[in-house]
Scaffold this motif. Sequence first.
Motif, PDB file in Angstrom:
ATOM      1  N   GLU A 111       0.808  -1.225   0.000  1.00 59.31           N
ATOM      2  CA  GLU A 111       0.000   0.000   0.000  1.00 59.31           C
ATOM      3  C   GLU A 111       0.844   1.280   0.000  1.00 59.31           C
ATOM      4  O   GLU A 111       0.317   2.362  -0.255  1.00 59.31           O
ATOM      5  N   THR A 112       2.126   1.159   0.308  1.00 60.00           N
ATOM      6  CA  THR A 112       3.005   2.333   0.289  1.00 60.00           C
ATOM      7  C   THR A 112       4.270   2.005  -0.502  1.00 60.00           C
ATOM      8  O   THR A 112       4.618   0.829  -0.666  1.00 60.00           O
ATOM      9  N   LYS A 113       4.947   3.045  -0.934  1.00 63.70           N
ATOM     10  CA  LYS A 113       6.185   2.841  -1.681  1.00 63.70           C
ATOM     11  C   LYS A 113       7.237   2.182  -0.802  1.00 63.70           C
ATOM     12  O   LYS A 113       7.991   1.313  -1.267  1.00 63.70           O
ATOM     13  N   VAL A 114       7.275   2.543   0.470  1.00 62.29           N
ATOM     14  CA  VAL A 114       8.253   1.959   1.402  1.00 62.29           C
ATOM     15  C   VAL A 114       8.000   0.465   1.560  1.00 62.29           C
ATOM     16  O   VAL A 114       8.923  -0.350   1.480  1.00 62.29           O
ATOM     17  N   SER A 115       6.730   0.079   1.785  1.00 64.83           N
ATOM     18  CA  SER A 115       6.422  -1.345   1.956  1.00 64.83           C
ATOM     19  C   SER A 115       6.663  -2.111   0.654  1.00 64.83           C
ATOM     20  O   SER A 115       7.086  -3.272   0.684  1.00 64.83           O
ATOM     21  N   TYR A 116       6.425  -1.462  -0.476  1.00 61.02           N
ATOM     22  CA  TYR A 116       6.713  -2.092  -1.770  1.00 61.02           C
ATOM     23  C   TYR A 116       8.211  -2.422  -1.867  1.00 61.02           C
ATOM     24  O   TYR A 116       8.586  -3.545  -2.202  1.00 61.02           O
ATOM     25  N   LEU A 142       8.783  -5.969 -12.766  1.00 62.54           N
ATOM     26  CA  LEU A 142       9.081  -4.855 -11.852  1.00 62.54           C
ATOM     27  C   LEU A 142       9.410  -3.559 -12.578  1.00 62.54           C
ATOM     28  O   LEU A 142       9.219  -2.474 -12.021  1.00 62.54           O
ATOM     29  N   ILE A 143       9.855  -3.649 -13.828  1.00 65.05           N
ATOM     30  CA  ILE A 143      10.087  -2.413 -14.593  1.00 65.05           C
ATOM     31  C   ILE A 143       8.763  -1.697 -14.882  1.00 65.05           C
ATOM     32  O   ILE A 143       8.756  -0.518 -15.224  1.00 65.05           O
ATOM     33  N   HIS A 144       7.636  -2.424 -14.700  1.00 61.71           N
ATOM     34  CA  HIS A 144       6.304  -1.836 -14.904  1.00 61.71           C
ATOM     35  C   HIS A 144       5.551  -1.679 -13.584  1.00 61.71           C
ATOM     36  O   HIS A 144       4.317  -1.619 -13.573  1.00 61.71           O
ATOM     37  N   ALA A 145       6.256  -1.629 -12.468  1.00 64.60           N
ATOM     38  CA  ALA A 145       5.618  -1.632 -11.144  1.00 64.60           C
ATOM     39  C   ALA A 145       4.539  -0.563 -10.998  1.00 64.60           C
ATOM     40  O   ALA A 145       3.504  -0.789 -10.364  1.00 64.60           O
ATOM     41  N   ALA A 151       0.485   0.624  -4.323  1.00 65.86           N
ATOM     42  CA  ALA A 151       1.042   1.893  -3.840  1.00 65.86           C
ATOM     43  C   ALA A 151       0.965   2.975  -4.912  1.00 65.86           C
ATOM     44  O   ALA A 151       0.853   4.167  -4.600  1.00 65.86           O
ATOM     45  N   TYR A 152       0.988   2.582  -6.170  1.00 66.11           N
ATOM     46  CA  TYR A 152       0.914   3.535  -7.283  1.00 66.11           C
ATOM     47  C   TYR A 152      -0.500   3.619  -7.856  1.00 66.11           C
ATOM     48  O   TYR A 152      -1.036   4.707  -8.065  1.00 66.11           O
ATOM     49  N   THR A 153      -1.113   2.464  -8.117  1.00 64.13           N
ATOM     50  CA  THR A 153      -2.419   2.476  -8.791  1.00 64.13           C
ATOM     51  C   THR A 153      -3.546   3.007  -7.900  1.00 64.13           C
ATOM     52  O   THR A 153      -4.565   3.465  -8.413  1.00 64.13           O
TER      53      THR A 153
END
Length: 200
Positions: A111-116, A142-145, A151-153
């Motif tokens: 849910e967050t960039k850090v947790s990702y 992962l190049i399409h994360a 966290a992004y979508t």
Amino acid sequence: MSLFEIVGCVPTGNFFVITMLFLQDEKKNSFEWALHCLKGLIDPNHLPEVIVTDRELALIHTIESVFPSTYHILCTRHIAKNMEAIARSVTKSVVFALGFLGNWNRIVHAETKVSYEENVQHFQKIYAGHQELLKYVQTTWLIHARKFVHAYTNKVLHFGNRTTNKVESAHNSLKRFLKTSTGNLDSLVEDAFTVRTSRK
């Protein structure tokens, strides 16, 4: 010629068919023509906020050029199927593949960039002995994360649409009606005329 169907979704979750086309091939020029046809049907002030597809690279690049302001999401169901299949093919183990998929889903659902980033590091540590798998994950997905990790979508209004399931359901119904997933307009019209004539 391949049948290409475009389906829309409204905020209530209902889906509707926007258009269906036969494509000469599945290359960038054909997708470009199809998406420009789609763009011509839409009010320029209300272009799609989000487009969800599977990992068809020619289509992905076309979306970026024809709808540069639209957020593109990759179907998480297709990704999961690919991840499980590659793990099975490398290890020949169903148990390993399911564990691999479970750990992958932790990355997807971050849910967050850090947790990702933490989940990616944990994943790399667990599967350090499977460099072939790690290379596939990195170079293919992962190049399409930004196109599938929560966290992004979650920052875009996609009404929970993360897969192409509903589109595939609509496409299957259309293929059953047409009795084919390939063809051309001539054969389609001829078949429709034959059916209509036989009913008379």
